[in-house]
Write a protein that holds these residues in place. Structure first.
Motif, PDB file in Angstrom:
ATOM      1  N   LYS A  55     -11.559  -5.176  -6.820  1.00 50.20           N
ATOM      2  CA  LYS A  55     -11.063  -6.350  -6.108  1.00 50.20           C
ATOM      3  C   LYS A  55     -10.782  -5.958  -4.659  1.00 50.20           C
ATOM      4  N   LEU A  56     -11.456  -6.639  -3.738  1.00 51.23           N
ATOM      5  CA  LEU A  56     -11.263  -6.359  -2.317  1.00 51.23           C
ATOM      6  C   LEU A  56     -10.171  -7.261  -1.756  1.00 51.23           C
ATOM      7  N   ILE A  57      -9.202  -6.644  -1.089  1.00 54.50           N
ATOM      8  CA  ILE A  57      -8.188  -7.433  -0.365  1.00 54.50           C
ATOM      9  C   ILE A  57      -8.409  -7.133   1.109  1.00 54.50           C
ATOM     10  N   LYS A  58      -8.792  -8.173   1.858  1.00 54.34           N
ATOM     11  CA  LYS A  58      -9.119  -7.993   3.273  1.00 54.34           C
ATOM     12  C   LYS A  58      -7.893  -7.526   4.053  1.00 54.34           C
ATOM     13  N   ASN A  59      -8.173  -6.740   5.123  1.00 54.19           N
ATOM     14  CA  ASN A  59      -7.090  -6.194   5.949  1.00 54.19           C
ATOM     15  C   ASN A  59      -6.072  -7.252   6.359  1.00 54.19           C
ATOM     16  N   SER A  60      -6.544  -8.441   6.730  1.00 53.77           N
ATOM     17  CA  SER A  60      -5.640  -9.494   7.208  1.00 53.77           C
ATOM     18  C   SER A  60      -4.691  -9.977   6.095  1.00 53.77           C
ATOM     19  N   LYS A  61      -5.061  -9.708   4.843  1.00 52.73           N
ATOM     20  CA  LYS A  61      -4.251 -10.170   3.704  1.00 52.73           C
ATOM     21  C   LYS A  61      -3.457  -9.038   3.059  1.00 52.73           C
ATOM     22  N   VAL A  62      -3.586  -7.814   3.622  1.00 51.34           N
ATOM     23  CA  VAL A  62      -2.875  -6.676   3.047  1.00 51.34           C
ATOM     24  C   VAL A  62      -1.411  -6.741   3.474  1.00 51.34           C
ATOM     25  N   ASN A  63      -0.560  -7.206   2.571  1.00 51.37           N
ATOM     26  CA  ASN A  63       0.883  -7.228   2.823  1.00 51.37           C
ATOM     27  C   ASN A  63       1.600  -7.060   1.486  1.00 51.37           C
ATOM     28  N   THR A  64       2.896  -6.846   1.557  1.00 48.97           N
ATOM     29  CA  THR A  64       3.671  -6.552   0.341  1.00 48.97           C
ATOM     30  C   THR A  64       3.480  -7.617  -0.725  1.00 48.97           C
TER      31      THR A  64
END
Length: 171
Positions: free
Chosen positions: A21-30
């Motif tokens: 599952k890819l989580i894009k950099n812009s969506k990488v948060n706690t």
């Protein structure tokens, strides 16, 4: 002499496309990552930037695999409070007998564990996914795109074992 297994060309292309599952950099948060971590699951971070990102968001990998480089450029190692340090040599596009042993040793070492690779760390994700307990969460970076999460299951394990076998590695 230490045994070195090289990555065949056919696998190089296959590994450029991450599975998981890819989580894009812009969506990488706690908040977005919270759901990816099941409590009690073993968390493995492969890569310096990946390790640093998880640590900065308060997720402490049980095992981190780092090489002091990001996209082949030297960088500072992530600051983490690891309990055990395992150092290995592992050339670019290869896996060594030593790195396979380190992956295995890390499971029984006092955690958190840092595996420091002199060379390149990316491919250590393969023996980790082939041999760590089902349910282990392996996180690695997709350069400039985001983080890839794999929750180990039998399907992932089978696929990774096939790739290792193509390299001549039988775990």
């Amino acid at each position: 002499k230490m045994k070195v297994y090289s990555l065949p060309k056919i696998l190089r292309d296959r590994l450029k496309h991450p599975s998981g599952k890819l989580i894009k950099n812009s969506k990488v948060n706690t908040n977005n990552l919270k759901g990816e971590f099941v409590s009690k699951a073993l968390i493995v971070a492969v890569g310096d930037a990946t390790t640093e990102t998880l640590l900065s968001l308060g997720f402490i990998p049980n095992i981190e695999v780092v090489d002091g480089r990001e996209m082949r450029i030297a960088r500072k190692l992530p600051k983490s409070n690891y309990e055990s340090l395992i150092k290995v040599k592992n050339p670019h596009s290869c896996l060594t007998e030593e790195s396979l042993q380190a992956v295995s040793d890390a499971l029984s070492a006092k955690m958190p564990v840092r595996i420091f690779v002199d060379g390149e760390e990316d491919l250590l994700a393969l023996p980790i996914m082939a041999s760590y307990p089902i349910g282990t969460i392996v996180v690695y970076g997709q350069p400039r795109i985001g983080l890839v999460f794999n929750c180990l299951d039998l399907e992932i394990r089978k696929s990774v074992i096939t790739m290792l076998n193509m390299m001549g590695i039988y775990l």
